[in-house]
Write an enzyme that holds these catalytic residues in place. Sequence first.
Site, PDB file in Angstrom:
ATOM      1  N   ARG A 128      -9.334  28.713 -16.002  1.00 39.79           N
ATOM      2  CA  ARG A 128      -7.944  28.766 -15.806  1.00 39.79           C
ATOM      3  C   ARG A 128      -7.354  28.833 -17.219  1.00 39.79           C
ATOM      4  NH1 ARG A 128      -7.093  22.856 -14.805  1.00 39.79           N
ATOM      5  NH2 ARG A 128      -6.178  23.020 -16.662  1.00 39.79           N
ATOM      6  N   GLU A 145      -3.393  27.206 -23.472  1.00 42.16           N
ATOM      7  CA  GLU A 145      -4.919  27.311 -23.512  1.00 42.16           C
ATOM      8  C   GLU A 145      -5.690  27.954 -22.515  1.00 42.16           C
ATOM      9  OE1 GLU A 145      -6.352  23.181 -23.625  1.00 42.16           O
ATOM     10  OE2 GLU A 145      -5.737  22.738 -21.659  1.00 42.16           O
ATOM     11  N   ASN A 147      -9.113  27.403 -20.349  1.00 43.00           N
ATOM     12  CA  ASN A 147     -10.070  26.570 -20.060  1.00 43.00           C
ATOM     13  C   ASN A 147     -11.273  27.164 -19.422  1.00 43.00           C
ATOM     14  OD1 ASN A 147      -8.538  23.615 -20.084  1.00 43.00           O
ATOM     15  ND2 ASN A 147      -7.237  25.292 -19.027  1.00 43.00           N
ATOM     16  N   SER A 152     -10.032  22.120 -13.476  1.00 42.64           N
ATOM     17  CA  SER A 152      -9.746  21.253 -12.445  1.00 42.64           C
ATOM     18  C   SER A 152      -8.680  21.457 -11.553  1.00 42.64           C
ATOM     19  CB  SER A 152      -9.882  19.687 -12.667  1.00 42.64           C
ATOM     20  OG  SER A 152      -8.736  19.538 -13.843  1.00 42.64           O
ATOM     21  N   LYS A 309     -10.595  25.824 -29.333  1.00 42.52           N
ATOM     22  CA  LYS A 309      -9.262  26.514 -29.702  1.00 42.52           C
ATOM     23  C   LYS A 309      -9.365  27.362 -30.987  1.00 42.52           C
ATOM     24  CE  LYS A 309      -7.706  23.776 -26.737  1.00 42.52           C
ATOM     25  NZ  LYS A 309      -8.740  23.251 -25.901  1.00 42.52           N
ATOM     26  N   LYS A 365      -4.306  20.944 -32.712  1.00 44.19           N
ATOM     27  CA  LYS A 365      -5.346  20.941 -31.630  1.00 44.19           C
ATOM     28  C   LYS A 365      -6.671  20.831 -32.054  1.00 44.19           C
ATOM     29  CE  LYS A 365      -3.702  23.145 -27.899  1.00 44.19           C
ATOM     30  NZ  LYS A 365      -3.340  24.320 -26.914  1.00 44.19           N
ATOM     31  N   GLU A 369     -11.655  20.115 -24.566  1.00 46.76           N
ATOM     32  CA  GLU A 369     -10.947  20.427 -23.435  1.00 46.76           C
ATOM     33  C   GLU A 369     -10.579  18.990 -22.884  1.00 46.76           C
ATOM     34  OE1 GLU A 369     -11.815  23.521 -20.760  1.00 46.76           O
ATOM     35  OE2 GLU A 369     -12.476  24.689 -22.195  1.00 46.76           O
ATOM     36  N   GLY A 370      -9.819  18.772 -21.606  1.00 47.48           N
ATOM     37  CA  GLY A 370     -10.110  17.797 -20.884  1.00 47.48           C
ATOM     38  C   GLY A 370      -8.556  16.880 -20.967  1.00 47.48           C
ATOM     39  N   ARG A 453       1.413  21.573 -12.979  1.00 52.13           N
ATOM     40  CA  ARG A 453       1.008  20.350 -13.237  1.00 52.13           C
ATOM     41  C   ARG A 453       2.652  20.003 -14.203  1.00 52.13           C
ATOM     42  NH1 ARG A 453      -3.951  20.020 -16.977  1.00 52.13           N
ATOM     43  NH2 ARG A 453      -2.638  21.336 -18.159  1.00 52.13           N
TER      44      ARG A 453
END
Length: 479
Positions: A128, A145, A147, A152, A309, A365, A369-370, A453
Site C-alpha cells: 500500500r 510512505e 507499506n 491494513s 524508511k 521517521k 511500520e504500524g 484514512r
Amino acid sequence: MSQSRLASCIPIPIEHKILVSVIEKAKDWALMHGVGMRDKKNFTKDAIQIAPFVLLPSPFPRSEFEKAVELQPVLNELMHKVAHDDEFLEQTLKNALQVDEFTRGLYNIWMKVREEGIMQSLSLGLFRSDYLMHVGDGNKIKQVEFNTVAASFGALTSNLPAMYRYILRQLGHGDLIKNMPENLALSGLCAGITEAYDLFGVPGSVVLFVVEEVSYNICDQRFHEFHIAETRPDIMIYRKTLGEIYEETELNEKKQLILEGSPVAVVYYRSGYEPAQYPTPKEWDARLRVERSTAIKCPSIQYQLAGTKKVQQALAAPGALERLAGGAAPRIRDIFTGLYSLDFDDSGESAVEMALADADKFVLKPQREGGGNNLYGAAVREALLRMRRSRERAAYILMERILPPIVSGYVVRAGAPVPPPVTDLVSELGIFGVIIGTKDKIYSNKQVGHMLRTKLADADEGGVAAGLGALDSPYLLDM
C-alpha cells in the site's frame, strides 16, 4: 504556509434532527456490514463496535486519485527491484543496522537464508502506497510512505462505498453517488494470496496468517479469510502467532513448512512489523524458520527490508530512481517530497541544521511500520538535539512535512456523544497493489483498490487501529 480548504460534498452543518437520524442509521449499517473493531478498553471476543468513520465521503481531486491508481504497478515493480538488489539494500541499510536492533534482526535473517540458499524464489507483495495532497504543490499528491508488510484496511474500506451511497441517499443526495469510486481491494488482495497458492502448486497445502496475540482489527483480517473460504473452499487457512509457529511448525527434509501435517503454501503476515511483536528469541526463531522454508512469504524478508524508511530516503537521492526505474523515474520523483539522510556525513549534518532551524517543517521517521512512531514539531528539535552526537540518529530519516488541504466534517466514534461537532479534517489516500514474482520474472502486478484514512487536522498521527484516525472514502472532484 496556511492550509487551503476543500468544500464538503454537501453543505454542512446538517440540521440537528436529520444529523442524529442519519448517524444512527449509519452506525447500524456499519455494524451489520462488519465496519467494526474490537474495543481496546473493554476487550471481548464476543463483540465488536463500530470502527471510527467520517460521516460524509471526503473530497479528493479526481486527477490525483487516478494518478495514484495508475502509478501503483510502477511502484510495485520498483519495490520488487529494490528487494532483489542486494547491493542497494546493503549500502542503504548499513548505517541504520549499527543502531537499530530490530532492523538488524530482520537483516540477519535475510543474510542467513541467502547463505543457506533461498528455498523459495517467489515473493508475494500485498503493498500500500500512502499519499497526502500538498497545498504547496497545488494540491498534488506526495508520498508519505510505502507499506510492504501488514498493509491494513483493504477489507473494511471495500465496504465503505456502499455505506456512503446509503448515507448520501438518506440525506437526499443520491445524485452525488456517481463521484464515488468503487473499491475492490478485498477481492484483489485475496486474489493475490490465491494466485500465489496456485503457483506453489502442492495439493493439500494450506495458508497461514501470522497474527498478533490479541487482534483488535479483527474484521479487516477475518474478511480475507471469509472471502477466500467462499471463493476457494479448497484452501484451508490457519491463524497463528509467531510464538505458536515456533511451537507448532517444523521443516521437513524438503524444507517445507509443516503445520497440522500439511505443507504451508503462503504465509501472510498481519503481525511481525514492530519490535514488540518479537518479545522473546522464540519469535525470531519462528520468523527464521518461515524464511528458510519453501512457503511463499507475504512479505518475504527482503520485501520487508525494502519497506524501511531508509530505503524511501535513498530512492529520493539523485540517480537512484533513474537506475532502478528507468523511464518511469520522472513520474515517481514527482510524488516524492524532500527526504534527507541523517547519517554522519556532510549531507546528514546539513539535514540536522536545516531541521533545527525550522523543526515545524519536518517529520522525523524511524524504521517502523504500524503508525504512532513519527516525531513532529518541537519533538523533532528535542530528538535531534539529544541524538546530534549519537549514532542513533542514523536510524531515522528526515522528511519535509506535507500540508494537506482541510475539509470540515463529522467523525463518528463508538461511545462518543451524538451528534459529533463539526471538525477540521485532513485525509490520507492509500492505494493497494499486488505483485508476485522472482528476481527474474514477475507473474502478476496490479493495482487492486484504495483506502482513505481521515484524521483531525491538528493531529500528527492518523492510524485507525491506534484510535487516531477514521475510515473514509474519496468523493472525486474535477478541479
